[in-house]
Structure formats: structure tokens, C-alpha cells
Write a protein that holds these residues in place. Structure first.
Motif, PDB file in Angstrom:
ATOM      1  N   ILE A   1       0.841  -1.202   0.000  1.00 35.55           N
ATOM      2  CA  ILE A   1       0.000   0.000   0.000  1.00 35.55           C
ATOM      3  C   ILE A   1       0.873   1.248   0.000  1.00 35.55           C
ATOM      4  CG2 ILE A   1      -1.665   1.316   1.359  1.00 35.55           C
ATOM      5  CD1 ILE A   1      -2.848  -1.329   2.288  1.00 35.55           C
ATOM      6  N   SER A   2       1.961   1.243   0.785  1.00 37.13           N
ATOM      7  CA  SER A   2       2.859   2.396   0.821  1.00 37.13           C
ATOM      8  C   SER A   2       3.477   2.665  -0.544  1.00 37.13           C
ATOM      9  CB  SER A   2       3.973   2.162   1.852  1.00 37.13           C
ATOM     10  OG  SER A   2       3.449   2.062   3.153  1.00 37.13           O
ATOM     11  N   ALA A   3       3.819   1.599  -1.279  1.00 41.60           N
ATOM     12  CA  ALA A   3       4.421   1.773  -2.601  1.00 41.60           C
ATOM     13  C   ALA A   3       3.420   2.297  -3.610  1.00 41.60           C
ATOM     14  CB  ALA A   3       5.015   0.447  -3.080  1.00 41.60           C
ATOM     15  N   LEU A   4       2.234   1.693  -3.646  1.00 39.88           N
ATOM     16  CA  LEU A   4       1.245   2.087  -4.643  1.00 39.88           C
ATOM     17  C   LEU A   4       0.648   3.458  -4.354  1.00 39.88           C
ATOM     18  CD1 LEU A   4      -0.621  -1.307  -5.219  1.00 39.88           C
ATOM     19  CD2 LEU A   4       1.206  -0.282  -6.580  1.00 39.88           C
ATOM     20  N   ALA A   5       0.560   3.813  -3.069  1.00 39.69           N
ATOM     21  CA  ALA A   5      -0.028   5.101  -2.697  1.00 39.69           C
ATOM     22  C   ALA A   5       1.033   6.120  -2.294  1.00 39.69           C
ATOM     23  CB  ALA A   5      -1.013   4.906  -1.546  1.00 39.69           C
ATOM     24  N   SER A   6       2.283   5.895  -2.661  1.00 42.01           N
ATOM     25  CA  SER A   6       3.371   6.795  -2.254  1.00 42.01           C
ATOM     26  C   SER A   6       3.175   8.194  -2.822  1.00 42.01           C
ATOM     27  CB  SER A   6       4.717   6.227  -2.710  1.00 42.01           C
ATOM     28  OG  SER A   6       4.717   6.003  -4.105  1.00 42.01           O
ATOM     29  N   PHE A   7       3.585   9.182  -2.059  1.00 43.52           N
ATOM     30  CA  PHE A   7       3.488  10.580  -2.475  1.00 43.52           C
ATOM     31  C   PHE A   7       4.601  11.413  -1.852  1.00 43.52           C
ATOM     32  CE2 PHE A   7       2.134  14.946  -1.761  1.00 43.52           C
ATOM     33  CZ  PHE A   7       1.748  15.345  -3.031  1.00 43.52           C
ATOM     34  N   ASP A   8       4.685  11.388  -0.518  1.00 36.52           N
ATOM     35  CA  ASP A   8       5.584  12.290   0.212  1.00 36.52           C
ATOM     36  C   ASP A   8       7.027  12.195  -0.255  1.00 36.52           C
ATOM     37  OD1 ASP A   8       3.448  10.905   1.807  1.00 36.52           O
ATOM     38  OD2 ASP A   8       3.723  12.664   3.083  1.00 36.52           O
ATOM     39  N   ILE A   9       7.561  10.967  -0.258  1.00 31.88           N
ATOM     40  CA  ILE A   9       8.976  10.786  -0.570  1.00 31.88           C
ATOM     41  C   ILE A   9       9.278  11.235  -1.992  1.00 31.88           C
ATOM     42  CG2 ILE A   9      10.785   9.048  -0.876  1.00 31.88           C
ATOM     43  CD1 ILE A   9       9.530   7.483   1.413  1.00 31.88           C
ATOM     44  N   VAL A  10       8.398  10.869  -2.930  1.00 33.38           N
ATOM     45  CA  VAL A  10       8.614  11.238  -4.332  1.00 33.38           C
ATOM     46  C   VAL A  10       8.517  12.750  -4.508  1.00 33.38           C
ATOM     47  CG1 VAL A  10       7.770  10.950  -6.687  1.00 33.38           C
ATOM     48  CG2 VAL A  10       7.749   9.010  -5.112  1.00 33.38           C
ATOM     49  N   TYR A  11       7.527  13.347  -3.882  1.00 33.77           N
ATOM     50  CA  TYR A  11       7.320  14.787  -4.027  1.00 33.77           C
ATOM     51  C   TYR A  11       8.519  15.564  -3.490  1.00 33.77           C
ATOM     52  CZ  TYR A  11       5.066  19.361  -3.724  1.00 33.77           C
ATOM     53  OH  TYR A  11       4.762  20.693  -3.881  1.00 33.77           O
ATOM     54  N   ILE A  12       9.055  15.141  -2.363  1.00 29.52           N
ATOM     55  CA  ILE A  12      10.168  15.865  -1.747  1.00 29.52           C
ATOM     56  C   ILE A  12      11.474  15.619  -2.490  1.00 29.52           C
ATOM     57  CG2 ILE A  12      11.574  16.062   0.336  1.00 29.52           C
ATOM     58  CD1 ILE A  12       8.864  17.424   0.529  1.00 29.52           C
ATOM     59  N   SER A  13      11.721  14.373  -2.887  1.00 19.28           N
ATOM     60  CA  SER A  13      13.033  14.022  -3.431  1.00 19.28           C
ATOM     61  C   SER A  13      13.185  14.331  -4.911  1.00 19.28           C
ATOM     62  CB  SER A  13      13.324  12.538  -3.183  1.00 19.28           C
ATOM     63  OG  SER A  13      12.328  11.728  -3.794  1.00 19.28           O
ATOM     64  N   THR A  14      12.154  14.124  -5.733  1.00 19.36           N
ATOM     65  CA  THR A  14      12.320  14.273  -7.187  1.00 19.36           C
ATOM     66  C   THR A  14      11.229  15.086  -7.865  1.00 19.36           C
ATOM     67  OG1 THR A  14      11.083  12.263  -7.717  1.00 19.36           O
ATOM     68  CG2 THR A  14      13.446  12.007  -7.269  1.00 19.36           C
ATOM     69  N   LEU A  15      10.102  15.322  -7.204  1.00 16.20           N
ATOM     70  CA  LEU A  15       8.939  15.957  -7.835  1.00 16.20           C
ATOM     71  C   LEU A  15       8.469  15.174  -9.058  1.00 16.20           C
ATOM     72  CD1 LEU A  15       9.577  19.818  -7.635  1.00 16.20           C
ATOM     73  CD2 LEU A  15       7.664  18.540  -6.647  1.00 16.20           C
ATOM     74  N   GLY A  16       8.789  13.874  -9.092  1.00 16.56           N
ATOM     75  CA  GLY A  16       8.367  13.034 -10.201  1.00 16.56           C
ATOM     76  C   GLY A  16       9.345  12.959 -11.342  1.00 16.56           C
ATOM     77  N   GLY A  17      10.417  13.710 -11.287  1.00 15.74           N
ATOM     78  CA  GLY A  17      11.385  13.740 -12.379  1.00 15.74           C
ATOM     79  C   GLY A  17      12.516  12.752 -12.176  1.00 15.74           C
ATOM     80  N   PRO A  18      13.472  12.737 -13.123  1.00 10.53           N
ATOM     81  CA  PRO A  18      13.465  13.513 -14.380  1.00 10.53           C
ATOM     82  C   PRO A  18      12.404  12.984 -15.348  1.00 10.53           C
ATOM     83  CG  PRO A  18      15.294  11.953 -14.345  1.00 10.53           C
ATOM     84  CD  PRO A  18      14.673  11.887 -12.989  1.00 10.53           C
ATOM     85  N   GLY A  19      11.771  13.897 -16.080  1.00 18.31           N
ATOM     86  CA  GLY A  19      10.635  13.504 -16.899  1.00 18.31           C
ATOM     87  C   GLY A  19       9.528  12.984 -16.012  1.00 18.31           C
ATOM     88  N   ILE A  20       9.076  11.773 -16.288  1.00 20.85           N
ATOM     89  CA  ILE A  20       8.071  11.121 -15.424  1.00 20.85           C
ATOM     90  C   ILE A  20       8.620   9.802 -14.892  1.00 20.85           C
ATOM     91  CG2 ILE A  20       6.104  12.194 -16.556  1.00 20.85           C
ATOM     92  CD1 ILE A  20       5.664   9.521 -18.036  1.00 20.85           C
ATOM     93  N   THR A  21       9.947   9.685 -14.847  1.00 25.71           N
ATOM     94  CA  THR A  21      10.546   8.405 -14.463  1.00 25.71           C
ATOM     95  C   THR A  21      10.249   8.019 -13.021  1.00 25.71           C
ATOM     96  OG1 THR A  21      12.627   9.561 -13.973  1.00 25.71           O
ATOM     97  CG2 THR A  21      12.416   8.552 -16.145  1.00 25.71           C
ATOM     98  N   THR A  22       9.990   8.990 -12.156  1.00 24.90           N
ATOM     99  CA  THR A  22       9.648   8.661 -10.766  1.00 24.90           C
ATOM    100  C   THR A  22       8.243   9.129 -10.389  1.00 24.90           C
ATOM    101  OG1 THR A  22      10.626  10.720  -9.913  1.00 24.90           O
ATOM    102  CG2 THR A  22      12.066   8.797 -10.050  1.00 24.90           C
ATOM    103  N   THR A  23       7.474   9.571 -11.368  1.00 23.24           N
ATOM    104  CA  THR A  23       6.111  10.008 -11.073  1.00 23.24           C
ATOM    105  C   THR A  23       5.258   8.794 -10.731  1.00 23.24           C
ATOM    106  OG1 THR A  23       6.313  11.851 -12.625  1.00 23.24           O
ATOM    107  CG2 THR A  23       4.096  11.244 -11.939  1.00 23.24           C
ATOM    108  N   VAL A  24       4.502   8.887  -9.649  1.00 19.96           N
ATOM    109  CA  VAL A  24       3.632   7.806  -9.195  1.00 19.96           C
ATOM    110  C   VAL A  24       2.190   8.296  -9.222  1.00 19.96           C
ATOM    111  CG1 VAL A  24       5.355   6.619  -7.795  1.00 19.96           C
ATOM    112  CG2 VAL A  24       4.086   8.542  -6.820  1.00 19.96           C
ATOM    113  N   PRO A  25       1.215   7.387  -9.174  1.00 20.07           N
ATOM    114  CA  PRO A  25      -0.191   7.819  -9.277  1.00 20.07           C
ATOM    115  C   PRO A  25      -0.590   8.884  -8.271  1.00 20.07           C
ATOM    116  CG  PRO A  25      -0.040   5.455  -9.561  1.00 20.07           C
ATOM    117  CD  PRO A  25       1.331   5.921  -9.192  1.00 20.07           C
TER     118      PRO A  25
END
Length: 283
Positions: A216-240
Motif C-alpha cells: 500500500i505504501s508503494a502504490l499510494a506513495s506521495f511524500d517521498i517522491v514529491y520531496i526528493s524528485t517531484l516526479g522527475g526527471p521527466g516522469i521516471t519517478t512520477t507515481v499515481p
């Protein structure tokens, strides 16, 4: 009536903050709406877009790739640590180990994301360590690399969840009867046999809980991605979770964001249902 009175406060809160927003999201998913103007019925178009748009499919795939890091690494390492400190839980070694591994759970995710961003930077401690041992060719801006950004985010998540999994598994291993291990050793069993035939079956439910929480933490992840990469580069780390936020508040596509949220919820339920089946006691 007495039972309902005790249940009512929690039921009202759950309905207000979970069921009602869920129903509203389901309703919005059939609309074409910018969140301000007039909403128009859009049928299943939003769902078709979610299931056919290559960008959105890649974003969903990113989340499932994170499952490998968020789940496999913490559970495997947690099992290893629990097995090692099984006989030393009451001593200083077990106490120190549990305390150190549980520290990530008391650190805010924002702080963890910022700290790891510094460590993964071009001049961070990760690259400094690689250069110090003669592996300068491996040094890179990890969170800005198209190939390594997602694994780097996965390592952050694995570090955060390791303490939780370890504590759950260490707690679960204490319920296993020590006489089983003693009998196994008398019969000539090796440590691997003890782990395979006693520890793993005894921790079936705890492993299922760890896997459920980490998936659930992986599929619903937000905080870590938003702080560390903002979903970049491109959309390589963007999550739902991050894309839902962007669609709803940046692009004003509330209907599409709601459809993606509903699809994500369904994927989470599909993913954890087999885990719950696995956790059942075998009769």
C-alpha cells in the motif's frame, strides 16, 4: 443500542472522512470538470484515458516497480534481523538493534526525503563514498538520472519501512515456542532448517501484515517522491498519487484525477487480496 452508541463516533468520522470523499471521487470520475465551472457528464472517457494513455500507464508501472523496493527489501532484511537477534532480544544488543532500525519511523517523511536528497546529490555522501573506494565511474546525480532515479527513490522507501517490518517480525517471533527450536537442534537441524520450517511458518501473519502495509505504501506513495524528485526527471519517478495531485490542482482535470484515484484504489485491493488469503491459518 449500547453497542451502536459506542461505535457511532468512529463510524461517523469514518463516513465523513473516508466514505463520503470516496463516493464523491467516484461521482467526479464520470465528469469533465475543472473544479470551478460547470461540470459535464463524460461517461467512461476518463477511465478509458487512464487505461490507454501511455503516460498514465507508465506512471502506474512506476508504482509497481517501487513495490519491489518498498516490500522485498524491508521484509527480507527484517526477517534476517529478526532471526539474528531472536536469542538476544532481552539483552543490550537486541535493544540497540531495534532502536536503531526503528528510528526512520519517528522521522517525518519530509525530513527523510530532504536528507536522502542531500546524500544522493552529486556531492553527497553516497558519491563521496564511491570515489573514496575507487568507484568514481559510478558517481552520478542519482535522483536526476533517468535510469537510477526510481531505484534511488525505492531505496529511500525501503529504509523508511525497514524499521516497521523489523519490529513487527521481531514481535511476532517472540510468540514462537522456543522448545520448537530446541527440538529441531536436538534432531540435528541447521539454522537454515530452523528458519525454513519454524520461523517462516510461525511468522505467516506478520509477514502478510508487512507485505500488505508496504505494498500500500508503494502504490499510494506521495511524500517521498514529491520531496526528493517531484516526479522527475521527466516522469521516471512520477507515481499515481503525485499525478492525481497534479491533474486535480495544477491541470484542473478533476474528473481524470478522480478516475485515476479510483483505478489506484482497485489496484491496491487486487494486490492485497491474495496477501490476505495467504495470511489465513491453514486447517
Amino acid at each position: 443500542m449500547t453497542a451502536w452508541l459506542f461505535i457511532a463516533p468512529a463510524a461517523i468520522a469514518y463516513a465523513a472522512f473516508v466514505l463520503v470523499p470516496l463516493a464523491m471521487s467516484f461521482y467526479y470520475s464520470f465528469l469533465r470538470w475543472d473544479g470551478i465551472g460547470e461540470a459535464r457528464f463524460h461517461g467512461l472517457t476518463n477511465y478509458i484515458t487512464v487505461l490507454t494513455d501511455p503516460k498514465l500507464l507508465q506512471i502506474i508501472g512506476n508504482a509497481f516497480q517501487l513495490v519491489g523496493y518498498f516490500t522485498i527489501i524491508p521484509v527480507v532484511l527484517g526477517l534476517a534481523v529478526a532471526s539474528v537477534i531472536r536469542g538476544h532480544m532481552a539483552g543490550p544488543f537486541g535493544t540497540a538493534t531495534r532502536t536503531i532500525l526503528f528510528l526512520p519511523q519517528v522521522i517525518p517523511l519530509v525530513a527523510a526525503g530532504i536528507a536522502w536528497s542531500w546524500m544522493f546529490a552529486s556531492t553527497g555522501v553516497v558519491n563521496q563514498g564511491l570515489r573514496a573506494i575507487g568507484m568514481s565511474d559510478w558517481a552520478r546525480g542519482w535522483l536526476g538520472d533517468f535510469v537510477w532515479a526510481l531505484p534511488a527513490v525505492g531505496i529511500i522507501g525501503a529504509w523508511v519501512l525497514l524499521g516497521l517490518c523489523t519490529m513487527l517480525l521481531v514481535t511476532g517471533i517472540t510468540k514462537i515456542d522456543p522448545s520448537l527450536y530446541e527440538a529441531a537442534r536436538l534432531d540435528g537441524a541447521r539454522p537454515w532448517h530452523e528458519f525454513r520450517y519454524i520461523t517462516l511458518p510461525g511468522l505467516r501473519q506478520e509477514i502478510a501484515v508487512c507485505v500488505t502495509l508496504t505494498v500500500i505504501s508503494a502504490l499510494a506513495s506521495f511524500d517521498i517522491v514529491y520531496i526528493s524528485t517531484l516526479g522527475g526527471p521527466g516522469i521516471t519517478t512520477t507515481v499515481p498519487g503525485l499525478e492525481i495531485y497534479r491533474l486535480a490542482f495544477a491541470h484542473r482535470q478533476v474528473g481524470l484525477a478522480s478516475a485515476l484515484a479510483i483505478v489506484l484504489m482497485v489496484l491496491v485491493l487486487i494486490s492485497i487480496t491474495p496477501i490476505q488469503w495467504f495470511a489465513r491459518e491453514k486447517k
